[in-house]
Design a protein around this motif. Structure first.
Motif, PDB file in Angstrom:
ATOM      1  N   GLU A  89       0.847  -1.189   0.000  1.00  0.00           N
ATOM      2  CA  GLU A  89       0.000   0.000   0.000  1.00  0.00           C
ATOM      3  C   GLU A  89       0.885   1.243   0.000  1.00  0.00           C
ATOM      4  O   GLU A  89       2.057   1.187   0.367  1.00  0.00           O
ATOM      5  CB  GLU A  89      -0.897   0.040   1.251  1.00  0.00           C
ATOM      6  CG  GLU A  89      -1.734  -1.196   1.466  1.00  0.00           C
ATOM      7  CD  GLU A  89      -2.286  -1.233   2.882  1.00  0.00           C
ATOM      8  OE1 GLU A  89      -2.053  -0.267   3.643  1.00  0.00           O
ATOM      9  OE2 GLU A  89      -2.934  -2.239   3.237  1.00  0.00           O
ATOM     10  N   SER A  90       0.271   2.357  -0.392  1.00  0.00           N
ATOM     11  CA  SER A  90       0.989   3.624  -0.290  1.00  0.00           C
ATOM     12  C   SER A  90       1.173   3.982   1.183  1.00  0.00           C
ATOM     13  O   SER A  90       0.289   3.761   2.007  1.00  0.00           O
ATOM     14  CB  SER A  90       0.206   4.740  -0.991  1.00  0.00           C
ATOM     15  OG  SER A  90       0.087   4.467  -2.369  1.00  0.00           O
ATOM     16  N   VAL A  91       2.326   4.491   1.494  1.00  0.00           N
ATOM     17  CA  VAL A  91       2.599   4.935   2.855  1.00  0.00           C
ATOM     18  C   VAL A  91       2.103   6.369   3.000  1.00  0.00           C
ATOM     19  O   VAL A  91       2.427   7.233   2.188  1.00  0.00           O
ATOM     20  CB  VAL A  91       4.109   4.860   3.157  1.00  0.00           C
ATOM     21  CG1 VAL A  91       4.391   5.270   4.597  1.00  0.00           C
ATOM     22  CG2 VAL A  91       4.633   3.459   2.888  1.00  0.00           C
ATOM     23  N   ARG A  92       1.304   6.603   4.027  1.00  0.00           N
ATOM     24  CA  ARG A  92       0.831   7.962   4.271  1.00  0.00           C
ATOM     25  C   ARG A  92       2.008   8.881   4.543  1.00  0.00           C
ATOM     26  O   ARG A  92       3.012   8.469   5.130  1.00  0.00           O
ATOM     27  CB  ARG A  92      -0.134   8.014   5.466  1.00  0.00           C
ATOM     28  CG  ARG A  92      -1.380   7.191   5.331  1.00  0.00           C
ATOM     29  CD  ARG A  92      -2.377   7.561   6.450  1.00  0.00           C
ATOM     30  NE  ARG A  92      -1.723   7.870   7.707  1.00  0.00           N
ATOM     31  CZ  ARG A  92      -1.455   6.947   8.642  1.00  0.00           C
ATOM     32  NH1 ARG A  92      -1.754   5.684   8.438  1.00  0.00           N
ATOM     33  NH2 ARG A  92      -0.880   7.312   9.776  1.00  0.00           N
ATOM     34  N   ASP A  93       1.857  10.140   4.137  1.00  0.00           N
ATOM     35  CA  ASP A  93       2.951  11.094   4.331  1.00  0.00           C
ATOM     36  C   ASP A  93       3.396  11.164   5.791  1.00  0.00           C
ATOM     37  O   ASP A  93       4.601  11.192   6.088  1.00  0.00           O
ATOM     38  CB  ASP A  93       2.513  12.488   3.860  1.00  0.00           C
ATOM     39  CG  ASP A  93       2.438  12.581   2.344  1.00  0.00           C
ATOM     40  OD1 ASP A  93       2.948  11.665   1.679  1.00  0.00           O
ATOM     41  OD2 ASP A  93       1.855  13.563   1.838  1.00  0.00           O
ATOM     42  N   ASP A  94       2.414  11.169   6.715  1.00  0.00           N
ATOM     43  CA  ASP A  94       2.772  11.307   8.123  1.00  0.00           C
ATOM     44  C   ASP A  94       3.340  10.018   8.718  1.00  0.00           C
ATOM     45  O   ASP A  94       3.897  10.021   9.814  1.00  0.00           O
ATOM     46  CB  ASP A  94       1.564  11.763   8.943  1.00  0.00           C
ATOM     47  CG  ASP A  94       0.391  10.785   8.863  1.00  0.00           C
ATOM     48  OD1 ASP A  94       0.422   9.874   8.008  1.00  0.00           O
ATOM     49  OD2 ASP A  94      -0.561  10.934   9.657  1.00  0.00           O
ATOM     50  N   ALA A  95       3.212   8.906   7.989  1.00  0.00           N
ATOM     51  CA  ALA A  95       3.723   7.623   8.498  1.00  0.00           C
ATOM     52  C   ALA A  95       5.116   7.303   7.980  1.00  0.00           C
ATOM     53  O   ALA A  95       5.767   6.380   8.478  1.00  0.00           O
ATOM     54  CB  ALA A  95       2.761   6.495   8.135  1.00  0.00           C
ATOM     55  N   TYR A  96       5.593   8.053   6.976  1.00  0.00           N
ATOM     56  CA  TYR A  96       6.879   7.735   6.369  1.00  0.00           C
ATOM     57  C   TYR A  96       8.025   7.698   7.383  1.00  0.00           C
ATOM     58  O   TYR A  96       8.816   6.745   7.392  1.00  0.00           O
ATOM     59  CB  TYR A  96       7.195   8.728   5.247  1.00  0.00           C
ATOM     60  CG  TYR A  96       7.018   8.118   3.883  1.00  0.00           C
ATOM     61  CD1 TYR A  96       5.793   8.176   3.232  1.00  0.00           C
ATOM     62  CD2 TYR A  96       8.063   7.451   3.256  1.00  0.00           C
ATOM     63  CE1 TYR A  96       5.618   7.599   1.991  1.00  0.00           C
ATOM     64  CE2 TYR A  96       7.895   6.871   2.007  1.00  0.00           C
ATOM     65  CZ  TYR A  96       6.677   6.952   1.382  1.00  0.00           C
ATOM     66  OH  TYR A  96       6.490   6.366   0.167  1.00  0.00           O
ATOM     67  N   PRO A  97       8.172   8.697   8.240  1.00  0.00           N
ATOM     68  CA  PRO A  97       9.301   8.652   9.187  1.00  0.00           C
ATOM     69  C   PRO A  97       9.275   7.410  10.063  1.00  0.00           C
ATOM     70  O   PRO A  97      10.324   6.812  10.337  1.00  0.00           O
ATOM     71  CB  PRO A  97       9.126   9.942  10.003  1.00  0.00           C
ATOM     72  CG  PRO A  97       8.352  10.848   9.097  1.00  0.00           C
ATOM     73  CD  PRO A  97       7.410   9.956   8.349  1.00  0.00           C
ATOM     74  N   ASP A  98       8.071   7.000  10.528  1.00  0.00           N
ATOM     75  CA  ASP A  98       7.962   5.827  11.394  1.00  0.00           C
ATOM     76  C   ASP A  98       8.318   4.548  10.639  1.00  0.00           C
ATOM     77  O   ASP A  98       9.000   3.672  11.185  1.00  0.00           O
ATOM     78  CB  ASP A  98       6.545   5.719  11.967  1.00  0.00           C
ATOM     79  CG  ASP A  98       6.224   6.823  12.956  1.00  0.00           C
ATOM     80  OD1 ASP A  98       7.174   7.372  13.550  1.00  0.00           O
ATOM     81  OD2 ASP A  98       5.033   7.139  13.123  1.00  0.00           O
ATOM     82  N   VAL A  99       7.843   4.419   9.398  1.00  0.00           N
ATOM     83  CA  VAL A  99       8.136   3.221   8.611  1.00  0.00           C
ATOM     84  C   VAL A  99       9.634   3.145   8.315  1.00  0.00           C
ATOM     85  O   VAL A  99      10.261   2.085   8.460  1.00  0.00           O
ATOM     86  CB  VAL A  99       7.318   3.209   7.306  1.00  0.00           C
ATOM     87  CG1 VAL A  99       7.771   2.070   6.391  1.00  0.00           C
ATOM     88  CG2 VAL A  99       5.832   3.075   7.614  1.00  0.00           C
ATOM     89  N   VAL A 100      10.216   4.249   7.900  1.00  0.00           N
ATOM     90  CA  VAL A 100      11.656   4.288   7.607  1.00  0.00           C
ATOM     91  C   VAL A 100      12.463   3.922   8.846  1.00  0.00           C
ATOM     92  O   VAL A 100      13.411   3.129   8.783  1.00  0.00           O
ATOM     93  CB  VAL A 100      12.065   5.683   7.081  1.00  0.00           C
ATOM     94  CG1 VAL A 100      13.575   5.795   6.983  1.00  0.00           C
ATOM     95  CG2 VAL A 100      11.425   5.944   5.724  1.00  0.00           C
ATOM     96  N   SER A 101      12.065   4.459  10.000  1.00  0.00           N
ATOM     97  CA  SER A 101      12.785   4.198  11.242  1.00  0.00           C
ATOM     98  C   SER A 101      12.655   2.738  11.668  1.00  0.00           C
ATOM     99  O   SER A 101      13.627   2.115  12.117  1.00  0.00           O
ATOM    100  CB  SER A 101      12.251   5.114  12.349  1.00  0.00           C
ATOM    101  OG  SER A 101      12.861   4.838  13.589  1.00  0.00           O
TER     102      SER A 101
END
Length: 333
Positions: A203-215
Motif C-alpha cells: 500500500e501507499s505509505v501515508r505522508d505522516d507515516a513515512y518517518p515511522d516506517v523508515v525508522s
C-alpha cells in the motif's frame, strides 16, 4: 523441509486435533478420505474441503455459525453483531488450522532469461473458494489484518527453504505491519538470511507515516533486508516519497505495462522510470508481463527485470521451484 504435501498434513493435523464433539462427523469423513488416499494427503484434504462446503454428514442443527457458544448466550438469545462474530471465527479457524499454502512466481532477468527471485503469494485452502484478496480484506476489516499477514510471512519463509539459494524472496506486507514488533522476530526466526528477503510494500505509505516506517525498517535494512514498492503510481508526490524511503526495488504494475508495445506515452514513461531508478540506485521490475510484444517493448525501454504469466505463473509445486537454477531456469519464451 516444507512442501505442499507436508503443508497438507499440517492442515489435516489441525482439523483432527479439534476435539469438539460437534465436529466429530467432519473428522470421521476426513479419516475416510485419508484411508482412500493414504499416500496423497493433499487429494484427501481437497475432497474433504469440497464436502464440508455443504456439510451433509452433520446432524440437524449443526449447521449453525457457533455464535451462541462464542458469545456465551443461550440459543435463540440476541447476539450483538453476529456477522462480525461469524467472520472472526472464520479468520480464527483459518489461522488455527494454518489453512494456507505459499505459491511462488518467478522474477526473471530479461537479459539472461534466468530466475533471480520470486514473489511469495498466499493460497488459502478453504471450502468457499474465496480469493486471497477477499481473505486479507476481511481480516483487515476485523482488525486482524496483521495476524493474517504474519501467518502468510511465516508460511513464505518456511516454504522458501526449498528455493534455489541464489534467488531472493519477495514477501508482500502492508506499511502498518512494518511497525509491528512481531516482524523482526519472525524474520530472525526463519532460515532465510535477511539479505535474501525483500519486503514488498503493498500500500501507499501515508505522508505522516513515512518517518515511522523508515525508522522501523532501518535496523533490518542494516542487516541486509531490502525493500520494494509495489505498483508505483508515478505522480510527483509518490516520486518525492520514494526519495525519502529509498527502496531497493520499484515495481511497475499493469497500469504502465499493459499495451506498452503500442503506446508511445507509456514507453516514454517507462524509459523515464528507468532513468529515475538508476539515479535512485535501485532496480526496476516490470510486473504483469503477458505477451512477447510487451516484453520486447520493455527491453527497448531499458527494463531488465520482470515477472508475469508470460515469464512464469505462480506455482505451489516444489519441482517447479527446483528447476529455477541459475543455469536452466526462466528461459524467456
Amino acid at each position: 523441509m516444507t512442501s505442499v504435501r507436508v503443508q497438507a498434513w499440517g492442515i489435516i493435523a489441525g482439523v483432527l486435533a479439534n476435539d469438539d464433539p460437534a465436529n466429530a462427523a467432519i473428522r470421521r469423513r476426513l479419516c475416510e478420505h485419508l484411508s482412500d488416499y493414504p499416500l496423497e494427503p493433499e487429494r484427501a484434504l481437497f475432497l474433504h474441503l469440497q464436502e464440508t462446503r455443504e456439510r451433509p454428514d452433520l446432524p440437524d442443527g449443526a449447521h449453525g455459525t457457533g455464535q451462541e457458544a462464542a458469545s456465551g448466550t443461550e440459543p435463540g438469545a440476541a447476539v450483538e453483531h453476529p456477522g462480525s462474530l461469524q467472520r472472526n471465527m472464520r479468520i480464527s479457524e483459518l489461522l488455527h488450522n494454518r489453512m494456507m499454502l505459499t505459491a511462488f512466481q518467478p522474477i526473471v532477468d530479461l537479459r539472461l532469461g534466468t530466475v533471480v527471485g520470486v514473489e511469495a503469494l498466499s493460497r488459502f485452502v478453504t471450502d468457499d473458494g474465496a480469493s486471497p484478496d477477499v481473505w486479507f480484506a476481511e481480516a483487515t476489516s476485523l482488525g486482524r489484518g496483521a495476524d493474517l499477514e504474519f501467518s502468510a510471512v511465516g508460511s513464505a519463509l518456511r516454504t522458501a527453504e526449498q528455493l534455489p539459494g541464489h534467488t531472493f524472496l519477495s514477501i508482500n506486507i502492508s506499511p502498518s505491519s512494518c511497525l509491528d514488533s512481531r516482524l523482526a522476530g519472525l524474520l530472525a526466526a526463519g532460515e532465510i538470511p535477511l539479505d535474501r528477503i525483500v519486503l514488498e510494500l503493498t500500500e501507499s505509505v501515508r505522508d505522516d507515516a513515512y518517518p515511522d516506517v523508515v525508522s522501523a525498517l532501518a535496523p533490518l535494512r542494516a542487516q541486509g533486508l531490502r525493500i520494494a514498492v509495489d505498483d508505483l503510481n508515478p505522480d510527483l508526490g509518490a516520486m518525492s516519497r520514494m526519495v525519502q524511503l529509498g527502496p531497493d526495488f520499484i515495481k511497475l504494475g499493469r497500469n504502465i505495462i499493459s499495451g506498452i508495445d503500442s503506446d508511445v506515452r507509456q514507453q516514454q514513461l517507462a524509459a523515464g522510470m528507468v532513468d529515475f531508478a538508476a539515479r535512485m540506485g535501485c532496480s526496476l521490475v516490470a510486473e504483469g508481463v503477458e505477451n512477447s510484444a510487451e516484453l520486447a517493448a520493455l527491453a527497448a525501454c531499458g527494463i531488465t527485470t520482470g515477472q508475469g504469466y508470460f515469464l512464469g505463473r505462480p506455482t505451489v509445486q516444489p519441482q517447479d521451484w527446483a528447476s529455477w537454477s541459475k543455469q536452466d531456469a526462466g528461459k524467456t519464451p
